[in-house]
Design a protein around this motif. Structure first.
Motif, PDB file in Angstrom:
ATOM      1  N   LEU A  85      63.344  36.685  69.721  1.00 36.88           N
ATOM      2  CA  LEU A  85      64.499  36.275  70.520  1.00 36.88           C
ATOM      3  C   LEU A  85      64.963  34.870  70.131  1.00 36.88           C
TER       4      LEU A  85
ATOM      5  N   GLN B 278      67.022  34.934  67.068  1.00 34.98           N
ATOM      6  CA  GLN B 278      68.389  35.397  67.332  1.00 34.98           C
ATOM      7  C   GLN B 278      69.290  34.265  67.796  1.00 34.98           C
ATOM      8  N   PHE B 279      68.743  33.349  68.584  1.00 37.56           N
ATOM      9  CA  PHE B 279      69.523  32.206  69.053  1.00 37.56           C
ATOM     10  C   PHE B 279      69.738  31.173  67.956  1.00 37.56           C
ATOM     11  N   ASP B 280      68.751  30.984  67.105  1.00 39.84           N
ATOM     12  CA  ASP B 280      68.775  29.944  66.060  1.00 39.84           C
ATOM     13  C   ASP B 280      69.531  30.455  64.830  1.00 39.84           C
ATOM     14  N   HIS B 281      70.862  30.504  64.936  1.00 37.60           N
ATOM     15  CA  HIS B 281      71.698  31.095  63.901  1.00 37.60           C
ATOM     16  C   HIS B 281      71.555  30.431  62.536  1.00 37.60           C
TER      17      HIS B 281
ATOM     18  N   VAL C 277      68.029  25.197  68.698  1.00 33.10           N
ATOM     19  CA  VAL C 277      69.244  25.891  69.135  1.00 33.10           C
ATOM     20  C   VAL C 277      70.181  24.849  69.730  1.00 33.10           C
TER      21      VAL C 277
ATOM     22  N   GLU D  88      75.257  27.496  69.367  1.00 34.93           N
ATOM     23  CA  GLU D  88      74.420  28.672  69.105  1.00 34.93           C
ATOM     24  C   GLU D  88      74.043  29.360  70.419  1.00 34.93           C
ATOM     25  N   PHE D  89      73.678  28.554  71.409  1.00 35.09           N
ATOM     26  CA  PHE D  89      73.300  29.085  72.719  1.00 35.09           C
ATOM     27  C   PHE D  89      74.480  29.828  73.340  1.00 35.09           C
TER      28      PHE D  89
ATOM     29  N   ALA E  17      77.156  31.127  71.822  1.00 41.37           N
ATOM     30  CA  ALA E  17      77.496  32.327  71.049  1.00 41.37           C
ATOM     31  C   ALA E  17      76.535  33.478  71.350  1.00 41.37           C
ATOM     32  N   GLU E  18      75.250  33.181  71.433  1.00 47.14           N
ATOM     33  CA  GLU E  18      74.273  34.244  71.682  1.00 47.14           C
ATOM     34  C   GLU E  18      74.345  34.745  73.120  1.00 47.14           C
TER      35      GLU E  18
ATOM     36  N   ARG F  80      77.310  36.997  73.287  1.00 50.13           N
ATOM     37  CA  ARG F  80      77.000  38.279  72.652  1.00 50.13           C
ATOM     38  C   ARG F  80      76.136  39.139  73.572  1.00 50.13           C
ATOM     39  N   MET F  81      75.134  38.530  74.187  1.00 49.83           N
ATOM     40  CA  MET F  81      74.230  39.264  75.070  1.00 49.83           C
ATOM     41  C   MET F  81      74.962  39.759  76.323  1.00 49.83           C
TER      42      MET F  81
END
Length: 137
Positions: free
Chosen positions: A77, A80-83, A89, A93-94, A96-97, A100-101
Motif C-alpha cells: 500500500l 502505491q502512495f509513493d508514486h 509520500v 502523491e497522497f 492523487a492516491e 483514486r481510491m
C-alpha cells in the motif's frame, strides 16, 4: 462512529468538489505528518493504514493475522502512495492516491444507496457531510 447512507454519487461529488476535497486531504496529511517535514514516511503512513484494520477484524471480532502478511500488505500500500519511489509520500502523491481510491470505491459501490458504519473524520464521513451541506443549501 455513525451509520450513514451513501451512494457512489456522494463520493464522486465530494472528490469533484476540489476545494472541499483538497481541504480534507490537506487536514489529514498534516495530521499524519507527525514530524512536520511536509512528507509522510512509511512509519507515519503506517499508522493510518493500521487504523484501517484491514485484516485484524472479521465482522467486528479480532482474528490473528500473520505479522509478515500484514507487513507485506502495508508495504504494498505504501508503494502505491509513493508514486516517485523516493521512500516518502508528499501531499500531491497522497491526494492523487486518495482520489483514486475514493473513485474506485464509488465505482464499486454502484448507484444504489448503502448503509455503512463510518468513523468520524474519515473521508467517507466527510463525503456524507459534504452532501448534507449541499442538500441543506
Amino acid at each position: 462512529m455513525s451509520v450513514e447512507v451513501l451512494d457512489s454519487a456522494t463520493i464522486v461529488n465530494f472528490v469533484e468538489d476540489e476545494e472541499a476535497f483538497n481541504i480534507s486531504i490537506r487536514d489529514r496529511f498534516v495530521h499524519l505528518d507527525t514530524d512536520r517535514d511536509g512528507l509522510l514516511s512509511y512509519t507515519e503512513l503506517l499508522k493510518e493504514l493500521e487504523s484501517l484494520r484491514l485484516f485484524e477484524t472479521h465482522f467486528g471480532i479480532d482474528v490473528k493475522t500473520d505479522p509478515k502478511e500484514l507487513a507485506q500488505v502495508y508495504n504494498s500500500l505504501f508503494v502505491q502512495f509513493d508514486h516517485d519511489s523516493n521512500g516518502t509520500v508528499d501531499l500531491e502523491e497522497f491526494k492523487a492516491e486518495m482520489k483514486r481510491m475514493m473513485l474506485a470505491m464509488a465505482n464499486g459501490m454502484g448507484f444504489l444507496p448503502v448503509q455503512m458504519v463510518l468513523e468520524e473524520g474519515s473521508f467517507l464521513k466527510k463525503a456524507v457531510e459534504h452532501e448534507s451541506t449541499k442538500l441543506a443549501a
